[in-house]
Design a protein around this motif. Structure first.
Motif, PDB file in Angstrom:
ATOM      1  N   ALA A 137       3.471   5.470   4.492  1.00 59.69           N
ATOM      2  CA  ALA A 137       2.094   6.005   3.843  1.00 59.69           C
ATOM      3  C   ALA A 137       2.592   5.593   2.383  1.00 59.69           C
ATOM      4  O   ALA A 137       3.460   5.699   1.770  1.00 59.69           O
ATOM      5  N   ASN A 138       1.202   5.075   1.649  1.00 60.45           N
ATOM      6  CA  ASN A 138       1.259   5.010   0.388  1.00 60.45           C
ATOM      7  C   ASN A 138       1.339   6.249  -0.323  1.00 60.45           C
ATOM      8  O   ASN A 138       1.802   6.248  -1.685  1.00 60.45           O
ATOM      9  N   GLN A 139       0.742   7.343   0.101  1.00 61.76           N
ATOM     10  CA  GLN A 139       0.640   8.442  -0.667  1.00 61.76           C
ATOM     11  C   GLN A 139       1.821   9.282  -0.403  1.00 61.76           C
ATOM     12  O   GLN A 139       2.441   9.572   0.609  1.00 61.76           O
ATOM     13  N   THR A 140       2.552   9.521  -1.603  1.00 67.17           N
ATOM     14  CA  THR A 140       3.842  10.365  -1.509  1.00 67.17           C
ATOM     15  C   THR A 140       3.808  11.810  -0.700  1.00 67.17           C
ATOM     16  O   THR A 140       4.842  12.306  -0.322  1.00 67.17           O
ATOM     17  N   VAL A 173      -7.811  -3.693   0.266  1.00 71.79           N
ATOM     18  CA  VAL A 173      -6.703  -4.843   0.613  1.00 71.79           C
ATOM     19  C   VAL A 173      -5.078  -4.121   0.550  1.00 71.79           C
ATOM     20  O   VAL A 173      -4.209  -4.146   1.019  1.00 71.79           O
ATOM     21  N   LEU A 174      -4.979  -3.585  -0.806  1.00 70.92           N
ATOM     22  CA  LEU A 174      -3.753  -3.000  -1.084  1.00 70.92           C
ATOM     23  C   LEU A 174      -3.519  -1.514  -0.505  1.00 70.92           C
ATOM     24  O   LEU A 174      -2.259  -1.352  -0.325  1.00 70.92           O
ATOM     25  N   ARG A 175      -4.463  -0.765  -0.087  1.00 71.62           N
ATOM     26  CA  ARG A 175      -4.158   0.300   0.525  1.00 71.62           C
ATOM     27  C   ARG A 175      -3.575   0.003   1.849  1.00 71.62           C
ATOM     28  O   ARG A 175      -2.758   0.616   2.458  1.00 71.62           O
ATOM     29  N   ASP A 176      -4.503  -0.907   2.433  1.00 69.24           N
ATOM     30  CA  ASP A 176      -4.103  -1.195   3.924  1.00 69.24           C
ATOM     31  C   ASP A 176      -2.822  -2.215   4.193  1.00 69.24           C
ATOM     32  O   ASP A 176      -2.470  -2.697   5.298  1.00 69.24           O
ATOM     33  N   GLU A 177      -2.378  -2.718   2.809  1.00 66.26           N
ATOM     34  CA  GLU A 177      -1.509  -3.733   2.702  1.00 66.26           C
ATOM     35  C   GLU A 177      -2.013  -4.788   3.715  1.00 66.26           C
ATOM     36  O   GLU A 177      -0.918  -5.393   4.411  1.00 66.26           O
ATOM     37  N   ASP A 178      -2.896  -5.589   3.542  1.00 70.70           N
ATOM     38  CA  ASP A 178      -3.349  -6.511   4.276  1.00 70.70           C
ATOM     39  C   ASP A 178      -2.672  -7.867   3.561  1.00 70.70           C
ATOM     40  O   ASP A 178      -2.239  -8.906   3.992  1.00 70.70           O
TER      41      ASP A 178
END
Length: 660
Positions: free
Chosen positions: A350-353, A105-110
């Motif tokens: 993207a969450n990954q820097t 959920v946090l990765r996909d920012e649902d």
């Protein structure tokens, strides 16, 4: 601008999908506020307002009013479904899967990892900051869970809090000011009406008091300087014999305490010599320029008499004001349409820097078919801002400059039209042989018609020249702002010189244009010819020009101060309930200075409007007077058109016989 622009981009916030919040007939019609998933990524309010915060943004109907984290809500959704139903209104539309793992959920920012109590401002949810006993809090708490296993302090939002709270405090003050205006507007109008009547009265009385006011001021200055000379001599004589008073300034060197120099006889001797020089210069100027000063005062009195015969001219500034208001409205609306004519630009978030595709542009319709989601898990194609790469979008700045140039041109044309119209009306007064019998009917209306019908091109050409110089000044100011941080001293020096030169050029052109419009109104010749004739006519009477200009400036400045100061004092006593008769009528105000400053500034502007007409009248009569002296000799064949008072000042005992 009208084809490509969309003002809704300014009126409504835009979510991560490029949809407007609160727009009618859409899914977001009842969702008028923009919510940020992770406000910690948006510490600067400027970033929020520019819609470039690197977090998901959704349209919501209301801001969160409590602390909550997705981890806690998911863990308790079985026995606390009300909390889940409340939290999921801040998730992506349609998301209702509490069984999905928290990491996904946090990765996909649902859903956001947390929500914090917020309040809407600028149609965006900002943390509800407050200060308790000097400590920054949110809903009376100093810490909160960020939903990722950490406990954060609200000071992490300090950068955003400082700017937001200042703006919110300003909004509170603004509301109080608006309330003050709402309950005192009619008293403000009464004050402005009194200012209008005082301005009119001052112009009428100038016919009788112009000379008295000027000479009182001049002799007052002479008397003050004379007292200064006597005081300097007294100090010089009083210090005689006191130890150390005979030292020179060179002996004691530079001292930060100015009082040290006042203990020296040499200081008072220098002051006395300087004041004596100024006194002698003023007296010599009065002796040699007395006749020109009398002419200037006579022209001021004649201007008051001319306005008395053509009272309608006093209200012409209202027309100029309306024309300029139309120009400002056209420029502002066009500028907004230009600024909002960009297309939605989407970028990879993207969450990954380390994701190499981060911040690159993308297409939301084809994004899921690309390899970006595989290489950067959780990456999304979200709305960033409005812009574009087309030829049109690249030159929007040039279009804004063109719009600004048109604005300057139109404003200068409106001012030129007013000056030419007033000049024509007052010229018809001066060249009337028998005043007021020979003054034409409706002189102001006739002059306005002539200016529109015959002189539009000349006025537009004069306004064009002035607008070009003003646009160059605007560009120089823009460059100066952009290069303010540079360390290149030569560049700063060059810009400073250019700004100074173009400022002087603008002032000179305004002076030339003003007198050119007068000559256009009198003779109907084109702009260049009129400007040349006006310039050389003024150069042949340069001393008279200088004297008249300074005398007029002084009297009109005195009038503005008297009107604004008199009405301001009256308003102060009224709004502070110091007038017993009206004590019960005074409205209850949050800030009494709000209507007071409005009345003072408004009174000054009202007086400036009236006195600008008077200044134009005096300038027109002066040019007519100079033309009269050069073209006529006072004989029966070429009689003077000037008034009897000007005849007497020029040494004429009586008027020449009237024309046959």
């Amino acid at each position: 601008a009208w084809v490509h622009g969309d003002p809704r981009k300014v009126i409504y916030p835009t979510d991560s999908y490029g949809q407007f919040c609160g727009q009618k007939d859409t899914l977001n019609e009842n969702k008028t506020i923009l919510f940020y998933f992770n406000i910690l990524k948006c510490a600067s309010p400027a970033v929020l307002i520019n819609l470039q915060c690197p977090t998901t943004q959704l349209c919501v109907s209301k801001c969160p009013d409590r602390f909550a984290t997705y981890i806690d809500v998911q863990a308790s959704y079985r026995y606390r479904p009300d909390q889940w139903n409340y939290f999921r209104q801040f998730c992506k539309p349609g998301f209702n899967n509490p069984r999905k793992s928290v990491a996904q959920v946090l990765r996909d920012e649902d859903c956001p990892s947390m929500i914090i109590p917020s309040r809407p401002f600028l149609k965006r949810c900002f943390p509800d900051f407050s200060t308790k006993n000097g400590v920054l809090t949110v809903a009376n708490q100093t810490t909160f869970k960020d939903g990722r296993g950490k406990t954060r302090n609200v000071t992490d939002l300090r950068e955003a809090a400082n700017g937001i709270n200042n703006v919110l405090d300003a909004r509170s003050v603004g509301m109080k000011i608006f309330e003050d205006y709402a309950i005192s507007w009619y008293w403000i109008l009464i004050g402005l009406f009194i200012a209008m009547m005082l301005s009119l009265l001052f112009l009428v009385l100038l016919r009788f008091t112009a000379g008295v006011l000027f000479w009182i001021f001049i002799f007052g200055v002479i008397g003050i300087i004379g007292y200064g000379i006597w005081h300097c001599y007294w100090e010089y004589d009083h210090l005689k014999g006191i130890p150390g008073s005979d030292l020179t300034v060179y002996d004691i060197g530079f001292q930060t305490d100015f009082k040290v120099y006042l203990q020296l006889r040499q200081t008072w001797l220098a002051f006395m010599i300087i004041l004596c020089g100024v006194e002698v210069i003023i007296i010599l100027m009065l002796i040699f320029l007395r006749n020109r000063i009398r002419i200037a005062i006579a022209l001021l009195k004649e201007g008051s008499r001319a306005i008395g015969y053509i009272m309608s001219t006093l209200f012409y500034p209202i027309i100029t004001f309306l024309l300029i208001a139309i120009c400002i409205s056209y420029w502002a609306v066009t500028a907004v349409f230009l600024a909002t004519s960009g297309e939605p630009v989407y970028k990879v978030m993207a969450n990954q820097t380390l994701c190499k595709y981060a911040n690159l542009t993308c297409d939301p319709e084809t994004f899921n078919t690309t390899n970006v989601t595989k290489l950067c898990p959780g990456a999304q194609c979200t709305f960033a801002f409005y812009g574009g790469e087309s030829l049109y979008h690249k030159y929007i700045f040039i279009f804004q400059l063109a719009n600004a140039f048109v604005f300057l041109w139109l404003v200068n044309f409106a001012i030129a039209l007013g000056q030419c119209t007033l000049a024509g009306a007052f010229a018809s007064y001066y060249w009337a042989y028998r005043k007021p019998a020979d003054i034409p009917l409706w002189p102001l209306f006739s002059s306005f018609g002539r200016a529109i019908r015959y002189h539009t091109g000349s006025l537009a050409f004069g306004a064009l020249i002035l607008a070009i110089v003003q646009l160059i000044r605007v560009i120089l100011e823009y460059l100066d702002h952009k290069l303010k941080g540079t360390q290149n001293s030569f560049t700063r020096f060059l810009l400073c010189c250019l700004k100074c030169c173009f400022w002087c050029l603008e002032k000179f052109l305004k002076f030339i244009n003003r007198n050119a419009y007068i000559m256009i109104a009198i003779y109907g010749k084109n702009f260049c010819t009129s400007a040349k004739e006006a310039f050389f006519l003024l150069m042949r009477n340069v001393v008279r020009v200088a004297v008249l200009d300074k005398v007029t400036d002084f009297l009109l400045f005195l009038g503005k101060i008297l009107v604004a100061g008199g009405v301001g004092v009256l308003a102060f006593f009224f709004f502070t309930q110091r007038i017993p008769v009206f004590a019960q009528e005074v409205p209850m105000l949050n800030f009494y200075w709000v209507p007071l400053l409005t009345v003072i500034i408004g009174s000054y502007l009202v007086a400036h409007g009236f006195f600008s007409v008077y200044a134009m009248c005096v300038d027109t009569l002066f040019l007519c007077f100079c033309e009269d002296l050069e073209r006529n000799d006072g004989s029966t064949a070429k009689p003077y058109f000037m008034s009897a008072s000007l005849h007497r000042i020029l040494g004429k005992k009586k008027l020449s016989p009237k024309k046959a």
